[in-house]
Write a protein that holds these residues in place. Structure first.
Motif, PDB file in Angstrom:
ATOM      1  N   VAL A 194      57.550 -80.050  -2.712  1.00  0.00           N
ATOM      2  CA  VAL A 194      57.007 -80.633  -1.479  1.00  0.00           C
ATOM      3  C   VAL A 194      58.107 -81.344  -0.702  1.00  0.00           C
ATOM      4  CG1 VAL A 194      55.462 -82.438  -0.586  1.00  0.00           C
ATOM      5  CG2 VAL A 194      54.638 -80.838  -2.315  1.00  0.00           C
ATOM      6  N   SER A 223      59.724 -79.667   2.606  1.00  0.00           N
ATOM      7  CA  SER A 223      58.871 -80.371   3.588  1.00  0.00           C
ATOM      8  C   SER A 223      57.515 -79.662   3.741  1.00  0.00           C
ATOM      9  CB  SER A 223      59.581 -80.459   4.941  1.00  0.00           C
ATOM     10  OG  SER A 223      60.770 -81.205   4.832  1.00  0.00           O
ATOM     11  N   VAL A 224      56.873 -79.429   2.619  1.00  0.00           N
ATOM     12  CA  VAL A 224      55.594 -78.711   2.589  1.00  0.00           C
ATOM     13  C   VAL A 224      54.463 -79.665   2.982  1.00  0.00           C
ATOM     14  CG1 VAL A 224      53.993 -77.415   1.117  1.00  0.00           C
ATOM     15  CG2 VAL A 224      56.467 -77.205   0.762  1.00  0.00           C
ATOM     16  N   SER A 225      53.608 -79.233   3.883  1.00  0.00           N
ATOM     17  CA  SER A 225      52.451 -80.044   4.274  1.00  0.00           C
ATOM     18  C   SER A 225      51.361 -79.908   3.212  1.00  0.00           C
ATOM     19  CB  SER A 225      51.906 -79.578   5.625  1.00  0.00           C
ATOM     20  OG  SER A 225      51.339 -78.279   5.496  1.00  0.00           O
ATOM     21  N   ALA A 226      50.394 -80.827   3.254  1.00  0.00           N
ATOM     22  CA  ALA A 226      49.273 -80.777   2.297  1.00  0.00           C
ATOM     23  C   ALA A 226      48.503 -79.466   2.446  1.00  0.00           C
ATOM     24  CB  ALA A 226      48.352 -81.969   2.510  1.00  0.00           C
ATOM     25  N   GLN A 250      49.524 -76.566   3.604  1.00  0.00           N
ATOM     26  CA  GLN A 250      50.310 -75.434   3.118  1.00  0.00           C
ATOM     27  C   GLN A 250      50.347 -75.408   1.591  1.00  0.00           C
ATOM     28  OE1 GLN A 250      54.492 -75.436   4.205  1.00  0.00           O
ATOM     29  NE2 GLN A 250      54.588 -73.209   4.170  1.00  0.00           N
ATOM     30  N   PHE A 281      53.567 -86.720   0.814  1.00  0.00           N
ATOM     31  CA  PHE A 281      53.656 -85.863   2.001  1.00  0.00           C
ATOM     32  C   PHE A 281      54.354 -86.547   3.182  1.00  0.00           C
ATOM     33  CE2 PHE A 281      50.190 -83.810  -0.362  1.00  0.00           C
ATOM     34  CZ  PHE A 281      50.670 -82.518  -0.375  1.00  0.00           C
ATOM     35  N   LYS A 282      55.048 -87.657   2.872  1.00  0.00           N
ATOM     36  CA  LYS A 282      55.937 -88.336   3.824  1.00  0.00           C
ATOM     37  C   LYS A 282      55.213 -88.915   5.043  1.00  0.00           C
ATOM     38  CE  LYS A 282      59.845 -85.433   2.410  1.00  0.00           C
ATOM     39  NZ  LYS A 282      60.928 -84.517   2.825  1.00  0.00           N
ATOM     40  N   VAL A 283      53.924 -89.212   4.876  1.00  0.00           N
ATOM     41  CA  VAL A 283      53.199 -89.932   5.936  1.00  0.00           C
ATOM     42  C   VAL A 283      53.693 -91.368   5.972  1.00  0.00           C
ATOM     43  CG1 VAL A 283      50.925 -90.681   6.743  1.00  0.00           C
ATOM     44  CG2 VAL A 283      51.189 -88.427   5.657  1.00  0.00           C
TER      45      VAL A 283
END
Length: 366
Positions: free
Chosen positions: A143, A147-150, A152, A210-212
């Motif tokens: 992830v 830089s994989v989104s939730a 994806q 997820f880097k939020v």
């Protein structure tokens, strides 16, 4: 002292440390190659998992499910499904360490089969852990690295989960419905407030992965929570895994600076299929966590690496750390032949690896 002994007796860490030291003779690591987001995420995950383990959440669920099982097939289904669900949230290691001794205690009291159920619990833990970014530490790396989104990530993991569940239910069909005595529920009290707070920290951790938000925030909050509940929780954290991640980042940083090695690796993983099969095969040799970091540094095919590394957790004892824990826990708690268990466990593991490899390749080609 006990913690340090446990850390430095870890076989994977020992091997990783040696090859990292060797790599330093060829190059020097670059700071930008050390993925701090992954290291902080894994640290937060390991602390939260140990808090849940301390609160005995999984123990309560296991005993409640056991009390409603009236035949062998149902007991296997309930424990395997619990292992899958627990693997999603607590990871495959803690799931195996908790559920296998619980089941074996019941099996010894009631003279129940031990080999198949324990094997299914271990496989279920691996299946569930693949579904979430935090279930397997290498998923966190994927992830972060790509830089994989939730959305994806779950578009990859949901088909894999459904495929694995279908295979698992086919296995359930062949388990006889032999009646077993009803089990009494062992009373274990859960502290509700710490459990709710831990779950809130877990939600914060989800945002961090997820880097939020900066993942250092849930890591620090998790440390504070562990200290408030019981500081000894931190002594249970798998520091060997954190050090293994750090060593591998250093090792990969070094070999990235050796042109001949880079050329060889790029030749091996120049497509989705080669990435997929390389990650599965390398997982059998060096375990799926370091294999993911190694392959991930040289391939753009994130989905292929996700499927390959998670499927690569099946097969050999070293395929995933959970496999080694299953073998160790069985040896410590079972009453049947360890040699017989290893043979039957290995057969099921490699059949599972073969079936999932073919099915996973099908998912990749769709």
């Amino acid at each position: 002292m006990t913690v340090l002994k446990k850390v430095f007796s870890d076989k994977i860490l020992q091997i990783t440390f040696v090859i990292t030291i060797i790599s330093l003779f060829f190059a020097r690591p670059r700071l930008e190659d050390i993925n701090l987001h992954t290291i902080f995420s894994v640290a937060a995950m390991l602390i939260i998992i140990q808090i849940y383990a301390y609160l005995h959440v999984l123990d309560v669920l296991a005993y409640k499910l056991t009390s409603i099982a009236d035949n062998m097939q149902k007991l296997n289904i309930l424990f395997t499904l619990l292992a899958i669900i627990a693997g999603m949230f607590l990871g495959n290691d803690i799931t195996a360490l908790t559920l296998i001794p619980l089941y074996l205690n019941i099996a010894k009291r009631c003279d129940l089969p031990q080999i198949l159920p324990v094997t299914l619990i271990g496989m279920g833990a691996n299946i569930g852990a693949a579904f979430t970014p935090w279930g397997n530490p290498h998923n966190i790396f994927l992830v972060s690295k790509y830089s994989v989104s939730a959305l994806q990530f779950f578009s990859w993991s949901l088909p894999y989960l459904l495929m694995a569940l279908i295979i698992t239910f086919i296995i359930f069909h062949f388990i006889p419905r032999k009646e077993i005595p009803r089990q009494d529920i062992k009373q274990i009290n859960i502290s509700l407030r710490p459990t709710i707070i831990t779950t809130a920290v877990f939600a914060l951790f989800f945002l961090g992965v997820f880097k939020v938000i900066n993942v250092a925030i849930p890591m620090i909050v998790a440390i504070i929570l562990a200290l408030l509940i019981n500081p000894r929780i931190l002594l249970k954290v798998d520091f060997a895994l954190l050090l293994t991640f750090t060593c591998f980042f250093i090792f990969i940083s070094d070999i990235q600076q050796i042109p001949m090695i880079v050329s060889i690796i790029h030749t091996m993983i120049n497509s989705e299929s080669s990435t997929y099969f390389t990650s599965i095969i390398s997982s059998q040799i060096i375990s799926n966590v370091p294999a993911t970091i190694l392959v991930g540094k040289f391939t753009p095919y994130a989905e292929a690496l996700f499927l390959g590394s998670n499927i690569g957790g099946f097969g050999s004892p070293i395929g995933s750390m959970a496999n080694m824990l299953v073998l160790k826990t069985f040896t410590q708690n079972a009453t049947v032949s360890r040699g017989e268990f290893f043979k039957k466990w290995s057969v099921m593991q490699f059949i599972g690896l073969l079936v999932l490899t073919v099915a996973g390749w099908g998912l990749l080609l769709i």
